[in-house]
Design a protein around this motif. Structure first.
Motif, PDB file in Angstrom:
ATOM      1  N   SER A 395       0.973  -1.097   0.027  1.00 35.72           N
ATOM      2  CA  SER A 395       0.062  -0.149  -0.151  1.00 35.72           C
ATOM      3  C   SER A 395       0.858   1.370   0.103  1.00 35.72           C
ATOM      4  CB  SER A 395      -0.919   0.059   1.442  1.00 35.72           C
ATOM      5  OG  SER A 395      -0.361  -0.017   2.362  1.00 35.72           O
ATOM      6  N   LEU A 396       1.966   1.215   0.462  1.00 35.85           N
ATOM      7  CA  LEU A 396       2.979   2.522   0.655  1.00 35.85           C
ATOM      8  C   LEU A 396       3.337   2.760  -0.817  1.00 35.85           C
ATOM      9  CD1 LEU A 396       4.303   4.819   2.500  1.00 35.85           C
ATOM     10  CD2 LEU A 396       6.116   3.157   2.890  1.00 35.85           C
ATOM     11  N   THR A 397       4.024   2.038  -1.555  1.00 35.57           N
ATOM     12  CA  THR A 397       4.707   1.997  -2.827  1.00 35.57           C
ATOM     13  C   THR A 397       4.051   1.460  -3.957  1.00 35.57           C
ATOM     14  OG1 THR A 397       5.657  -0.298  -2.444  1.00 35.57           O
ATOM     15  CG2 THR A 397       6.885   1.512  -1.398  1.00 35.57           C
ATOM     16  N   LEU A 428      18.207  -4.134  -3.106  1.00 36.49           N
ATOM     17  CA  LEU A 428      18.367  -2.724  -2.798  1.00 36.49           C
ATOM     18  C   LEU A 428      17.918  -2.497  -1.214  1.00 36.49           C
ATOM     19  CD1 LEU A 428      16.938  -2.128  -5.830  1.00 36.49           C
ATOM     20  CD2 LEU A 428      18.049  -0.329  -5.436  1.00 36.49           C
ATOM     21  N   ASP A 429      18.811  -1.539  -0.571  1.00 37.87           N
ATOM     22  CA  ASP A 429      18.553  -1.186   0.739  1.00 37.87           C
ATOM     23  C   ASP A 429      19.088   0.208   0.929  1.00 37.87           C
ATOM     24  OD1 ASP A 429      17.926  -3.010   3.549  1.00 37.87           O
ATOM     25  OD2 ASP A 429      19.161  -1.100   3.673  1.00 37.87           O
ATOM     26  N   ILE A 430      18.060   1.078   1.726  1.00 38.98           N
ATOM     27  CA  ILE A 430      18.157   2.439   1.995  1.00 38.98           C
ATOM     28  C   ILE A 430      19.369   2.318   3.374  1.00 38.98           C
ATOM     29  CG2 ILE A 430      17.322   4.704   2.618  1.00 38.98           C
ATOM     30  CD1 ILE A 430      14.515   3.669   1.433  1.00 38.98           C
ATOM     31  N   GLY A 470      11.046  -5.863   2.008  1.00 33.73           N
ATOM     32  CA  GLY A 470      10.885  -5.509   3.367  1.00 33.73           C
ATOM     33  C   GLY A 470      10.844  -4.292   3.578  1.00 33.73           C
ATOM     34  N   GLY A 471      11.030  -3.739   4.908  1.00 31.65           N
ATOM     35  CA  GLY A 471      10.894  -2.630   5.346  1.00 31.65           C
ATOM     36  C   GLY A 471      11.201  -1.466   4.297  1.00 31.65           C
ATOM     37  N   GLU A 472      12.663  -1.394   4.369  1.00 24.21           N
ATOM     38  CA  GLU A 472      13.392  -0.345   3.314  1.00 24.21           C
ATOM     39  C   GLU A 472      14.147  -1.107   2.322  1.00 24.21           C
ATOM     40  OE1 GLU A 472      14.804  -2.076   5.609  1.00 24.21           O
ATOM     41  OE2 GLU A 472      16.637  -0.396   5.677  1.00 24.21           O
TER      42      GLU A 472
HETATM   43  N1  LIG Z   1       9.310   4.942   8.084  1.00 22.16           N
HETATM   44  C1  LIG Z   1       9.327   3.772   7.937  1.00 22.16           C
HETATM   45  N2  LIG Z   1      10.110   3.080   8.322  1.00 22.16           N
HETATM   46  C2  LIG Z   1      10.390   1.621   8.083  1.00 22.16           C
HETATM   47  C3  LIG Z   1       9.473   1.044   7.372  1.00 22.16           C
HETATM   48  N3  LIG Z   1       9.696  -0.367   7.414  1.00 22.16           N
HETATM   49  C4  LIG Z   1      10.777  -0.566   8.177  1.00 22.16           C
HETATM   50  N4  LIG Z   1      11.045   0.973   8.721  1.00 22.16           N
HETATM   51  C5  LIG Z   1      12.526   1.104   9.499  1.00 22.16           C
HETATM   52  O1  LIG Z   1      13.379   1.041   8.783  1.00 22.16           O
HETATM   53  C6  LIG Z   1      14.615   0.811   9.716  1.00 22.16           C
HETATM   54  C7  LIG Z   1      15.836  -0.293   9.342  1.00 22.16           C
HETATM   55  O2  LIG Z   1      16.711  -0.108  10.139  1.00 22.16           O
HETATM   56  P1  LIG Z   1      18.066  -1.157   9.907  1.00 22.16           P
HETATM   57  O3  LIG Z   1      17.552  -2.550   9.335  1.00 22.16           O
HETATM   58  O4  LIG Z   1      18.660  -1.235  11.324  1.00 22.16           O
HETATM   59  O5  LIG Z   1      19.213  -0.649   8.913  1.00 22.16           O
HETATM   60  P2  LIG Z   1      19.331   0.698   8.660  1.00 22.16           P
HETATM   61  O6  LIG Z   1      19.202   2.048   9.610  1.00 22.16           O
HETATM   62  O7  LIG Z   1      18.865   1.245   7.660  1.00 22.16           O
HETATM   63  O8  LIG Z   1      21.028   0.798   8.292  1.00 22.16           O
HETATM   64  P3  LIG Z   1      21.686   0.025   7.222  1.00 22.16           P
HETATM   65  O9  LIG Z   1      20.833  -0.911   6.334  1.00 22.16           O
HETATM   66  O10 LIG Z   1      22.843  -0.770   7.872  1.00 22.16           O
HETATM   67  O11 LIG Z   1      22.383   1.041   6.418  1.00 22.16           O
HETATM   68  C8  LIG Z   1      13.856   0.248  11.019  1.00 22.16           C
HETATM   69  O12 LIG Z   1      14.051   1.480  11.992  1.00 22.16           O
HETATM   70  C9  LIG Z   1      12.672   0.251  10.884  1.00 22.16           C
HETATM   71  O13 LIG Z   1      11.617   0.739  11.901  1.00 22.16           O
HETATM   72  C10 LIG Z   1       8.198   1.549   6.862  1.00 22.16           C
HETATM   73  O14 LIG Z   1       7.449   1.318   6.315  1.00 22.16           O
HETATM   74  N5  LIG Z   1       8.311   3.014   7.055  1.00 22.16           N
END
Ligand SMILES: Nc1nc2c(ncn2[C@@H]2O[C@H](COP(=O)(O)OP(=O)(O)OP(=O)(O)O)[C@@H](O)[C@H]2O)c(=O)[nH]1
Length: 552
Positions: A395-397, A428-430, A470-472
């Protein structure tokens, strides 16, 4: 200026050919009706009469539905009247000779007359069109008199993959519009050196166009009156300065989503070949993908292979009725989301309701105009796709969900094995995304995720698959793509992403990404392929982030 919904010359030629085939069919069918009237006249017993009447009623029913569609409006109307008269004759238990005689007379009169195509009277000129079917670079014009603001917006939108042009005054914008109409327009409300505001300019432009442009408004004022004025000239977005450009891009993406989407897929099941061909031509001209079949038993294969988003179903077919076929379709849960529309000459409301009670979602009475057909199918297909996306997409993307993108990896791996072409899988990962959330809030974090999704959508090809893993974390599957090519594409995306400027809590910030690429050249399972991409991503993170690595 803008595209109108008029039938193309090619379509007109095809429709005319079909009309001629139908006229030839009438030359055979009408004398047949006269012959059948003779047989009815000579029938000695009520049983014989009933048998002939049944056949005649069915034939008149079909004629009532098809003749009007091919432009033989009076014939269609007359056939409908006679169909009802046949019903009445059948309904009377003691067949009254007098009523029957009048029916036979009317039938012979119908069969003996000359008919011609009559022009249809309805049909508004502008029609909804299904997706364009390609992913051209979209052209965006920006009217912003503050040069640095406009230039920054142009650059950021270019990073997203748009062709953006910036104008500081209305004269230059007018000249550009004369050369090429953009796909969307962004206007600033306040123009210092101009007699008109951005809104009055946009209002005048919209009036000159056949079809209004998607319009986004930017303004220093955040008051109700300016919002209202924007809505009244057809704006689809309103942003106050300083503009969060990724958010503005997100709105653009939404505007284009419908135009850009895949053409709708429509399956027509009708035993009348000419009618089905006609519907198919008309819907194809409205940019839909259409398959037709005369054989209801084809249904399983067609549903599985063509995967239609709308099914158009005739009600009366030999061997299997429309409602029976609709029930067969509804046995399968995979096809529950597909709307079934009956296209039938049936005008009896009770029978229509009966059909809908068994299965099916809508009843459209034949004959129907081309525009009515397109509008009915378009509205249903649009709704079905929205629903389907809401259920199957993140739903977000708006991207594929975890399980679906994983399945895509398996599908592409199998395809690559068969074709011998290599595919690349990218994870990919942010970078440091937790910090984005911690420093700017969860909403700002969501905006970053959405911006990366939009950037990937803009930059990747239509054949590529893209999902939120996954999340990001995102997963992209690139068919027919060597690792070196994938590296080049991903490095470009990485650079563009790093240049995007996000705004939250009054501050501006930028974000980077890391990616890992694995190619299908090494024989492995889908799970192993994903693991290799993940290990490459891990190496990119360990190597300092903001980089793309290949799997070893
Ligand atoms: N705003 C938002 N945050 C999310 C979502 N899904 C996951 N997150 C957050 O993404 C963050 C992922 O952090 P980590 O896996 O520790 O990694 P990182 O901070 O990206 O660091 P590296 O991957 O090591 O560069 C967590 O704080 C999650 O809560 C989302 O849908 N929205």
């Amino acid at each position: 200026m803008a595209e109108r919904g008029e039938a193309s010359g090619e379509l007109q030629r095809h429709l005319q050919q079909l009309g001629e085939q139908f006229a030839a069919r009438l030359n055979q069918e009408l004398p047949q009706l006269a012959d059948k009237a003779q047989l009815l006249l000579r029938a000695c017993t009520p049983d014989e009469q009933q048998q002939h009447l049944n056949g005649l009623r069915d034939q008149l029913h079909r004629l009532a539905g098809t003749a009007g569609t091919f432009g033989f409006i009076s014939l269609g109307e007359r056939a409908r009247e006679l169909e009802l008269q046949a019903e009445q004759c059948l309904a009377s238990l003691q067949l009254k000779q007098q009523g029957l005689q009048s029916f036979i007379d009317n039938l012979q009169q119908l069969a003996g007359q000359q008919y011609r195509v009559e022009p249809a009277s309805d049909d508004p000129p502008v029609l909804p069109r299904s997706g364009r079917g390609d992913r051209d670079e979209q052209c965006i014009y920006i009217l912003e008199d503050e040069a640095s603001v406009g230039e920054n917006m142009r650059l950021t939108l270019s990073n997203f993959g748009y062709h953006a042009e910036h104008f500081t005054g209305v004269e230059a914008l007018d000249a550009a519009i004369g050369r090429r109409l953009p796909d969307a327009l962004i206007v600033d409300v306040n123009l210092q050196d101009s007699e008109q505001t951005g809104l009055t300019y946009a209002a005048g432009l919209q009036r000159r166009l056949d079809r209004p442009l998607p319009l986004l408004v930017i303004s220093t004022q955040d008051d109700f009156a300016t919002h209202l004025e924007a809505v009244r000239i057809g704006a689809t977005g309103f942003f106050t300065k300083p503009v969060d450009i990724p958010q503005l891009e997100n709105r653009l993406e939404r505007c284009f989503a419908q135009q850009q989407g895949e053409p709708y897929r429509v399956l027509i099941i009708d035993d009348d070949r000419e009618l089905a061909s006609r519907y198919s031509l008309v819907l194809r001209d409205a940019n839909m993908l259409v398959e037709t079949t005369q054989d209801p038993a084809d249904i399983f294969q067609r549903m599985r292979e063509f995967n239609p988003e709308v099914v158009l179903l005739d009600v009366n077919m030999p061997g299997c009725t429309g409602p029976e076929l609709a029930q067969i379709i509804r046995f399968n849960d995979d096809w529950l989301r597909v709307p079934i529309i009956y296209l039938s000459a049936e005008t009896d409301i009770a029978r229509q309701m009966n059909a809908l009670m068994m299965a099916g979602d809508d009843f459209v009475t034949k004959p129907l105009s081309d525009n009515a057909l397109i509008t009915t199918v378009f509205a249903r297909a649009q709704r079905a796709r929205l629903l389907s996306n809401a259920l199957s997409r993140d739903s977000l993307t708006g991207l594929l969900k975890h399980a679906d993108i994983k399945e895509q990896v398996a599908i592409e791996l199998e395809r690559a094995r068969r074709s011998g072409n290599r595919a690349s899988v990218v994870m990919l990962d942010i970078d440091h995304f937790k910090k984005v959330n911690d420093n700017y809030g969860h909403t700002a974090g969501d905006n970053v995720i959405r911006a990366l999704a939009n950037l990937l959508r803009q930059r990747l090809r239509r054949i590529d698959s893209l999902g939120r893993y996954g999340g990001e974390e995102f997963l992209a599957v690139l068919p027919d793509c060597l690792p070196e090519q994938a590296q080049r594409i991903l490095d470009e995306i990485r650079e563009r992403f790093a240049e995007l400027r996000f705004i939250a809590e009054g501050a501006e910030f930028t974000v980077t990404l890391s990616a890992g690429i694995a190619c299908t050249d090494i024989d492995c399972s889908p799970g192993e392929l994903l693991e290799r991409a993940d290990r490459a991503l891990y190496a990119a993170k360990n190597g300092g982030r903001n980089q793309v690595r290949q799997a070893g």
